[in-house]
Design an enzyme around this catalytic site. Sequence first.
Site, PDB file in Angstrom:
ATOM      1  N   ASP A   1      24.723  16.800   1.471  1.00 38.38           N
ATOM      2  CA  ASP A   1      23.489  16.667   1.917  1.00 38.38           C
ATOM      3  C   ASP A   1      22.605  18.035   1.378  1.00 38.38           C
ATOM      4  OD1 ASP A   1      20.897  15.722   2.739  1.00 38.38           O
ATOM      5  OD2 ASP A   1      21.167  16.330   4.919  1.00 38.38           O
TER       6      ASP A   1
ATOM      7  N   SER B   1      14.304  19.955   8.177  1.00 36.81           N
ATOM      8  CA  SER B   1      15.617  19.845   7.308  1.00 36.81           C
ATOM      9  C   SER B   1      15.508  20.538   6.179  1.00 36.81           C
ATOM     10  CB  SER B   1      15.535  18.292   6.727  1.00 36.81           C
ATOM     11  OG  SER B   1      15.859  17.299   7.841  1.00 36.81           O
TER      12      SER B   1
ATOM     13  N   HIS C   1      18.603  14.789   1.431  1.00 38.06           N
ATOM     14  CA  HIS C   1      17.886  13.525   1.995  1.00 38.06           C
ATOM     15  C   HIS C   1      16.041  14.002   2.089  1.00 38.06           C
ATOM     16  CE1 HIS C   1      18.202  15.712   6.056  1.00 38.06           C
ATOM     17  NE2 HIS C   1      17.103  15.428   6.249  1.00 38.06           N
TER      18      HIS C   1
END
Length: 280
Positions: free
Chosen positions: A129, A213, A99
């Site tokens: 992901d 992230s 993402h």
Amino acid sequence: MKRFVAFILVALLGWNVLLTIQVFQLKQETVPQTDATTATNNIKQASVNVTSDVTKLVEQSENKVVTITASSRGQTIGTGSGAIYKVEDKTVYIITNNHVVENGDVMTVTFANGKSVESEIVGMDKLTDLALLKLKVDFQAESFIMGDSSLVKKGEYVIAMGSPLGIEYQGSVSGGLISGVDRRMEMDIDNNGVADWDVNVLQTDAAINPGNSGGPLINMAGELIGINSMKISDESVEGFGFALPINEVLPIISQLEKKRQSSTSDFRHQCSAIGTTFAI
């Protein structure tokens, strides 16, 4: 009568002399107290170079962590973090979250030394992901040693590194405990409110924020044990961050390196189910 008056005058004079001597002695005694008070108000600044296991760990890890800036049509659309997975000569491979990069057409990787290099996407896996980037550098880069996430225990101290809230905070460090292992988190890939996939994660109370992230979760041996990916975001909870265990990341990355998208069937045996997750 005159003798009596004279006696009184002499007595008063003597009393006055006695009082004068006592007052003088009292002043003399208060001087050291004043000096002592002044001395305690003098602030002394110590110069101490504090070194601990954590500071040593950060020092040996920070060059292995990068910031990833995703751009589209010349505009920055997001930032995240990444962990250097492998270095072959001057070619650097970086693990991050899907993402972080999926909506960008240009990925710029910024290293701890301040150098920025555009990278190519080797492969992406939306279900787990994960994404793998590749680029060439003109300096010596260093990769993480891969840990064994099956050995991770509850209560183990770990650190998270990355760029929370953007490149301005590149290299930020947070620390905490492994709060749980083998947690099962549902993934809503298409944001329709229905879980499409579930994944096994490590739970930690180390602060993980937007921008972390794709960054590393590191054990006290300096090994990469997870990729920070999710958190539970709610006013009523704190310290609910999640990382993809490195033992489940590496097989997917290996497939991406061979330029083959991973599939649900390939990895369903590694995953199962629980509550709502929020990508960071």
